[in-house]
Design a protein around this motif. Structure first.
Motif, PDB file in Angstrom:
ATOM      1  N   LEU A   1      -5.515  -3.914  -0.084  1.00 52.69           N
ATOM      2  CA  LEU A   1      -6.543  -3.551   0.899  1.00 52.69           C
ATOM      3  C   LEU A   1      -7.334  -4.782   1.346  1.00 52.69           C
ATOM      4  O   LEU A   1      -7.653  -4.936   2.526  1.00 52.69           O
ATOM      5  CB  LEU A   1      -7.492  -2.497   0.318  1.00 52.69           C
TER       6      LEU A   1
ATOM      7  N   ARG B   1     -15.306   1.589  -0.869  1.00 56.97           N
ATOM      8  CA  ARG B   1     -15.394   2.854  -1.615  1.00 56.97           C
ATOM      9  C   ARG B   1     -14.829   2.667  -3.025  1.00 56.97           C
ATOM     10  O   ARG B   1     -15.335   3.261  -3.974  1.00 56.97           O
ATOM     11  CB  ARG B   1     -14.657   3.969  -0.878  1.00 56.97           C
ATOM     12  N   LEU B   2     -13.803   1.822  -3.142  1.00 51.79           N
ATOM     13  CA  LEU B   2     -13.224   1.552  -4.459  1.00 51.79           C
ATOM     14  C   LEU B   2     -14.132   0.666  -5.306  1.00 51.79           C
ATOM     15  O   LEU B   2     -14.256   0.875  -6.512  1.00 51.79           O
ATOM     16  CB  LEU B   2     -11.850   0.879  -4.323  1.00 51.79           C
TER      17      LEU B   2
ATOM     18  N   LEU C   1       0.810  -1.218   0.000  1.00 56.90           N
ATOM     19  CA  LEU C   1       0.000   0.000   0.000  1.00 56.90           C
ATOM     20  C   LEU C   1       0.844   1.270   0.000  1.00 56.90           C
ATOM     21  O   LEU C   1       0.352   2.338  -0.368  1.00 56.90           O
ATOM     22  CB  LEU C   1      -0.960   0.002   1.195  1.00 56.90           C
TER      23      LEU C   1
ATOM     24  N   GLN D   1     -12.624   1.396   3.039  1.00 54.04           N
ATOM     25  CA  GLN D   1     -11.836   1.945   1.933  1.00 54.04           C
ATOM     26  C   GLN D   1     -11.970   1.040   0.715  1.00 54.04           C
ATOM     27  O   GLN D   1     -12.135   1.515  -0.408  1.00 54.04           O
ATOM     28  CB  GLN D   1     -10.368   2.089   2.357  1.00 54.04           C
ATOM     29  N   LEU D   2     -11.923  -0.245   0.939  1.00 55.94           N
ATOM     30  CA  LEU D   2     -12.068  -1.233  -0.128  1.00 55.94           C
ATOM     31  C   LEU D   2     -13.437  -1.089  -0.802  1.00 55.94           C
ATOM     32  O   LEU D   2     -13.539  -1.090  -2.030  1.00 55.94           O
ATOM     33  CB  LEU D   2     -11.909  -2.619   0.518  1.00 55.94           C
TER      34      LEU D   2
ATOM     35  N   ASP E   1       1.008   2.093  -3.614  1.00 56.58           N
ATOM     36  CA  ASP E   1      -0.306   2.444  -4.157  1.00 56.58           C
ATOM     37  C   ASP E   1      -1.356   2.297  -3.051  1.00 56.58           C
ATOM     38  O   ASP E   1      -1.816   1.194  -2.761  1.00 56.58           O
ATOM     39  CB  ASP E   1      -0.668   1.533  -5.339  1.00 56.58           C
ATOM     40  N   PRO E   2      -1.737   3.429  -2.421  1.00 56.98           N
ATOM     41  CA  PRO E   2      -2.688   3.378  -1.301  1.00 56.98           C
ATOM     42  C   PRO E   2      -4.078   2.853  -1.676  1.00 56.98           C
ATOM     43  O   PRO E   2      -4.873   2.535  -0.808  1.00 56.98           O
ATOM     44  CB  PRO E   2      -2.790   4.827  -0.829  1.00 56.98           C
ATOM     45  N   ASN E   3      -4.360   2.775  -2.971  1.00 58.73           N
ATOM     46  CA  ASN E   3      -5.656   2.275  -3.428  1.00 58.73           C
ATOM     47  C   ASN E   3      -5.547   0.907  -4.095  1.00 58.73           C
ATOM     48  O   ASN E   3      -6.425   0.522  -4.868  1.00 58.73           O
ATOM     49  CB  ASN E   3      -6.315   3.271  -4.379  1.00 58.73           C
ATOM     50  N   ASP E   4      -4.480   0.171  -3.810  1.00 61.22           N
ATOM     51  CA  ASP E   4      -4.322  -1.172  -4.371  1.00 61.22           C
ATOM     52  C   ASP E   4      -5.389  -2.073  -3.755  1.00 61.22           C
ATOM     53  O   ASP E   4      -5.324  -2.420  -2.580  1.00 61.22           O
ATOM     54  CB  ASP E   4      -2.918  -1.702  -4.078  1.00 61.22           C
ATOM     55  N   PHE E   5      -6.364  -2.426  -4.560  1.00 59.46           N
ATOM     56  CA  PHE E   5      -7.518  -3.182  -4.075  1.00 59.46           C
ATOM     57  C   PHE E   5      -7.109  -4.504  -3.438  1.00 59.46           C
ATOM     58  O   PHE E   5      -7.615  -4.881  -2.377  1.00 59.46           O
ATOM     59  CB  PHE E   5      -8.492  -3.426  -5.236  1.00 59.46           C
TER      60      PHE E   5
ATOM     61  N   THR F   1     -10.145  -0.390   6.840  1.00 63.83           N
ATOM     62  CA  THR F   1      -9.611  -0.832   5.545  1.00 63.83           C
ATOM     63  C   THR F   1     -10.728  -1.376   4.666  1.00 63.83           C
ATOM     64  O   THR F   1     -10.755  -1.141   3.456  1.00 63.83           O
ATOM     65  CB  THR F   1      -8.524  -1.908   5.750  1.00 63.83           C
TER      66      THR F   1
END
Length: 190
Positions: free
Chosen positions: A39, A64-65, A29, A61-62, A32-36, A58
């Motif tokens: 997460l 939201r993606l 992460l 956040q997952l 890439d803080p948005n690595d699905f 977490t």
């Protein structure tokens, strides 16, 4: 690089090395803080380590993606269940049914586990048998059926379900312990 980290993180989690799995996910992460996938790994590893707040954060956040991600919605129920929160887990279960009306099997599975933990083991047994009619090879369901049967003092059915698990899957300490106790009582008290 992060794919290899995530793969090894899942392997570590499966092997029971939860802290290493958390470290692998966090390291992935960083790039890439948005690595699905990272997460997802961090959510499951946090849940396994008992870090329920971290798992919840977490997981949100997952979602939201990917708002339709089934495991994320399942996690919303698992987190309060693992914490032993009766009301919150029931609310999450009801919300799951609304959010994912297409996931009937998963809802029934969650409901069976919820009934086993908070409600009525007898109701859990009915639901588990229904699910096993659809997926007779699911050893996790056989395990929970055996444990629920044992709770309602039906040792013969419990023994049958737990024996199925022992014969067809990896060894589970709780299953082996319960099965050994049932067999001891059958032998001792005949």
């Amino acid at each position: 690089m992060s794919e290899g980290l995530i793969e090894s993180g899942w392997a570590m989690l499966e092997a029971g090395n939860v802290n290493s799995a958390v470290r692998a996910a966090k390291q992935a992460l960083q790039s890439d803080p948005n690595d699905f996938n990272a997460l997802s790994l961090l959510t499951r590893a946090s849940l396994a380590s008992g870090d329920f707040l971290g798992a919840s954060s977490t997981n949100e956040q997952l979602l939201r993606l990917r708002p339709d991600h089934l495991q994320g919605h399942l996690n919303r129920v698992h987190i309060p269940m693992y914490r032993g929160l009766y009301g919150a887990s029931k609310e999450a279960l009801d919300a799951f049914k609304v959010a994912r009306p297409d996931a009937i099997y998963e809802y029934k599975n969650l409901l069976a586990f919820w009934e086993h933990q908070f409600g009525s083991p007898s109701k859990s047994i009915v639901i588990l048998r229904e699910l096993l009619a659809e997926t007779p090879d699911n050893m996790e369901l056989h395990k929970y059926l055996g444990l629920a049967e044992y709770e309602v003092r039906n040792p013969f059915r419990a023994s049958e379900a737990l024996s199925e698990v022992v014969q067809n899957s990896a060894r589970d300490a709780k299953v082996l312990e319960t099965l050994a106790f049932i067999r001891f009582r059958q032998f001792a008290f005949g």
